[in-house]
Write a protein that holds these residues in place. Structure first.
Motif, PDB file in Angstrom:
ATOM      1  N   MET A  96     -18.357   9.337   8.638  1.00 31.47           N
ATOM      2  CA  MET A  96     -17.139   8.562   8.527  1.00 31.47           C
ATOM      3  C   MET A  96     -15.913   9.452   8.435  1.00 31.47           C
ATOM      4  N   SER A  97     -16.058  10.682   7.893  1.00 35.75           N
ATOM      5  CA  SER A  97     -14.896  11.535   7.678  1.00 35.75           C
ATOM      6  C   SER A  97     -14.247  11.952   8.982  1.00 35.75           C
ATOM      7  N   THR A  98     -15.006  11.912  10.088  1.00 35.31           N
ATOM      8  CA  THR A  98     -14.434  12.316  11.364  1.00 35.31           C
ATOM      9  C   THR A  98     -13.815  11.146  12.115  1.00 35.31           C
ATOM     10  N   LYS A  99     -13.954   9.936  11.583  1.00 39.96           N
ATOM     11  CA  LYS A  99     -13.438   8.771  12.295  1.00 39.96           C
ATOM     12  C   LYS A  99     -11.982   8.522  11.946  1.00 39.96           C
ATOM     13  N   THR A 100     -11.236   8.075  12.948  1.00 38.50           N
ATOM     14  CA  THR A 100      -9.796   7.858  12.796  1.00 38.50           C
ATOM     15  C   THR A 100      -9.465   6.393  12.984  1.00 38.50           C
ATOM     16  N   VAL A 101      -8.647   5.852  12.057  1.00 35.06           N
ATOM     17  CA  VAL A 101      -8.131   4.501  12.175  1.00 35.06           C
ATOM     18  C   VAL A 101      -6.615   4.566  12.157  1.00 35.06           C
ATOM     19  N   LEU A 102      -5.987   3.815  13.039  1.00 31.33           N
ATOM     20  CA  LEU A 102      -4.533   3.684  13.051  1.00 31.33           C
ATOM     21  C   LEU A 102      -4.192   2.317  12.482  1.00 31.33           C
ATOM     22  N   VAL A 103      -3.307   2.299  11.491  1.00 30.60           N
ATOM     23  CA  VAL A 103      -2.881   1.056  10.842  1.00 30.60           C
ATOM     24  C   VAL A 103      -1.386   0.907  11.058  1.00 30.60           C
ATOM     25  N   THR A 104      -0.952  -0.245  11.543  1.00 27.48           N
ATOM     26  CA  THR A 104       0.479  -0.482  11.738  1.00 27.48           C
ATOM     27  C   THR A 104       1.059  -1.200  10.525  1.00 27.48           C
ATOM     28  N   GLY A 105       2.356  -1.015  10.313  1.00 30.52           N
ATOM     29  CA  GLY A 105       3.057  -1.713   9.237  1.00 30.52           C
ATOM     30  C   GLY A 105       2.585  -1.318   7.852  1.00 30.52           C
ATOM     31  N   THR A 106       2.608  -0.009   7.555  1.00 30.95           N
ATOM     32  CA  THR A 106       2.025   0.480   6.302  1.00 30.95           C
ATOM     33  C   THR A 106       3.049   0.795   5.212  1.00 30.95           C
ATOM     34  N   SER A 107       4.290   0.389   5.386  1.00 35.59           N
ATOM     35  CA  SER A 107       5.288   0.723   4.362  1.00 35.59           C
ATOM     36  C   SER A 107       5.133  -0.113   3.101  1.00 35.59           C
ATOM     37  N   SER A 108       4.420  -1.240   3.201  1.00 35.72           N
ATOM     38  CA  SER A 108       4.254  -2.111   2.032  1.00 35.72           C
ATOM     39  C   SER A 108       3.086  -3.059   2.271  1.00 35.72           C
ATOM     40  N   GLY A 109       2.756  -3.836   1.247  1.00 40.42           N
ATOM     41  CA  GLY A 109       1.836  -4.946   1.391  1.00 40.42           C
ATOM     42  C   GLY A 109       0.450  -4.600   1.879  1.00 40.42           C
ATOM     43  N   ILE A 110      -0.086  -5.451   2.745  1.00 38.27           N
ATOM     44  CA  ILE A 110      -1.453  -5.304   3.245  1.00 38.27           C
ATOM     45  C   ILE A 110      -1.625  -3.982   3.967  1.00 38.27           C
ATOM     46  N   GLY A 111      -0.644  -3.579   4.757  1.00 40.22           N
ATOM     47  CA  GLY A 111      -0.759  -2.337   5.514  1.00 40.22           C
ATOM     48  C   GLY A 111      -0.870  -1.122   4.614  1.00 40.22           C
ATOM     49  N   LEU A 112      -0.027  -1.074   3.588  1.00 41.10           N
ATOM     50  CA  LEU A 112      -0.083   0.036   2.625  1.00 41.10           C
ATOM     51  C   LEU A 112      -1.440   0.061   1.924  1.00 41.10           C
ATOM     52  N   ALA A 113      -1.863  -1.089   1.426  1.00 40.68           N
ATOM     53  CA  ALA A 113      -3.135  -1.152   0.695  1.00 40.68           C
ATOM     54  C   ALA A 113      -4.308  -0.790   1.604  1.00 40.68           C
ATOM     55  N   THR A 114      -4.247  -1.196   2.867  1.00 40.16           N
ATOM     56  CA  THR A 114      -5.336  -0.897   3.801  1.00 40.16           C
ATOM     57  C   THR A 114      -5.388   0.586   4.124  1.00 40.16           C
ATOM     58  N   ALA A 115      -4.236   1.196   4.326  1.00 37.66           N
ATOM     59  CA  ALA A 115      -4.197   2.624   4.624  1.00 37.66           C
ATOM     60  C   ALA A 115      -4.836   3.428   3.487  1.00 37.66           C
ATOM     61  N   VAL A 116      -4.488   3.098   2.255  1.00 39.91           N
ATOM     62  CA  VAL A 116      -5.032   3.820   1.108  1.00 39.91           C
ATOM     63  C   VAL A 116      -6.528   3.541   0.949  1.00 39.91           C
ATOM     64  N   ALA A 117      -6.921   2.272   1.073  1.00 37.51           N
ATOM     65  CA  ALA A 117      -8.329   1.915   0.905  1.00 37.51           C
ATOM     66  C   ALA A 117      -9.192   2.558   1.989  1.00 37.51           C
ATOM     67  N   ALA A 118      -8.697   2.604   3.218  1.00 33.92           N
ATOM     68  CA  ALA A 118      -9.460   3.229   4.302  1.00 33.92           C
ATOM     69  C   ALA A 118      -9.602   4.728   4.063  1.00 33.92           C
ATOM     70  N   ALA A 119      -8.541   5.364   3.600  1.00 42.18           N
ATOM     71  CA  ALA A 119      -8.612   6.799   3.296  1.00 42.18           C
ATOM     72  C   ALA A 119      -9.626   7.059   2.185  1.00 42.18           C
ATOM     73  N   ARG A 120      -9.647   6.197   1.181  1.00 41.39           N
ATOM     74  CA  ARG A 120     -10.614   6.351   0.089  1.00 41.39           C
ATOM     75  C   ARG A 120     -12.046   6.166   0.588  1.00 41.39           C
ATOM     76  N   SER A 121     -12.210   5.433   1.680  1.00 41.37           N
ATOM     77  CA  SER A 121     -13.545   5.207   2.240  1.00 41.37           C
ATOM     78  C   SER A 121     -13.953   6.290   3.227  1.00 41.37           C
ATOM     79  N   GLY A 122     -13.099   7.286   3.410  1.00 40.26           N
ATOM     80  CA  GLY A 122     -13.474   8.426   4.237  1.00 40.26           C
ATOM     81  C   GLY A 122     -12.874   8.463   5.627  1.00 40.26           C
ATOM     82  N   TRP A 123     -12.064   7.486   5.961  1.00 40.58           N
ATOM     83  CA  TRP A 123     -11.409   7.483   7.269  1.00 40.58           C
ATOM     84  C   TRP A 123     -10.235   8.464   7.294  1.00 40.58           C
TER      85      TRP A 123
END
Length: 273
Positions: free
Chosen positions: A1-28
């Protein structure tokens, strides 16, 4: 999973911010995009607190050149989370068609621009597209005509794209939250004197706003939606549709079993009575 890349749009707040952090914590490896990277402070602080890093890049989903510059800078992409969007409250008689077009540009065509640019990379990786829509993409809601039209369009587009994308190894999913506690509601563009300007629609708008305040008082946390998104990113066989709460499932369920439309009209008509 550490080599996989996800692009998340709209990450300055809300769902996008929370998703970016949660995905990073999961190894993305997370490419966290936003229109104005000067607003990345909250994201970077949340990432630091979580002990992870995110790769912040500028991306305006309504600008094809910005989309091409951002996606063109990636060597690999395993998942795309289309999250960027904007709310809008208004009704047709009292707003211009250009106002409706602007809502469509952000919430519909923005999704298309980014997905189109991402698909060659996702074909190469056997990746997936996950698009945050809304229960407003299932049930049309009073004073949300333009917003729901855009979300209906996204739902129809992705539902139609999914079997085609699957033939080239790309999965497509939509995620439908209900009310979410975020800055989204603050960005619907409703003037402070909206009721004064509403004319004959003032009683209906007042009733709608009172009902909406109650709904958002019990809103789902952005982090809960993010957890559903990260789970979907990791799923071996991702579902096409994910409703993120019991409230969302109950609400959308009214439409999905309402063959003549009467149940939906009775429900939403009560919001403005």
């Amino acid at each position: 999973m550490s080599t996989k890349t996800v692009l998340v749009t709209g990450t300055s707040s809300g769902i996008g911010l929370a998703t970016a952090v949660a995905a990073a914590r999961s190894g993305w490896h997370v490419v966290a995009t936003m229109r104005d990277t000067g607003k990345a402070g909250a994201l970077l602080a949340a990432a630091e607190e979580a002990g992870v890093t995110v790769d912040v890049r500028p991306l305006d989903v309504t600008d094809p050149a910005s989309v091409e510059a951002c996606l063109g800078g990636l060597d690999r992409l395993d998942a795309l989370v289309n999250n960027a969007g904007a709310g809008h409250v208004g009704t047709l008689e009292q707003e211009g068609v250009d106002d409706v077009r602007a809502v469509m540009e952000v919430n519909f065509f923005g999704v298309l621009h980014v997905t189109k640019a991402a698909l060659p990379l996702l074909r190469a990786s056997g990746g997936r597209v996950v698009t945050v829509t809304s229960v407003g993409g299932v049930i049309g809601q009073p004073f949300n005509e333009a917003y729901c039209a855009a979300k209906f369009a996204v739902e129809g587009f992705m539902e139609s794209l999914a079997p085609v994308a699957a033939t080239v190894g790309v999965s497509v999913s939509v995620v439908e939250p209900g009310a979410v506690a975020s800055e989204f509601v603050e960005n619907v563009g409703l003037a402070d004197n909206a009721l004064e300007l509403a004319g004959p629609y003032a009683p209906a708008l007042s009733a709608y706003l009172e009902r909406t305040r109650g709904a958002f008082a019990n809103a789902q946390a952005s982090q809960e939606v993010a957890a559903e998104l990260v789970e979907l990113l990791a799923a071996e066989r991702p579902a096409f549709r994910v409703l993120t709460s019991e409230a969302a499932r109950a609400f959308a369920g009214v439409k999905l079993k309402d063959l003549d439309g009467s149940a939906v009209q009775a429900m939403t008509g009560g919001w403005v009575a």
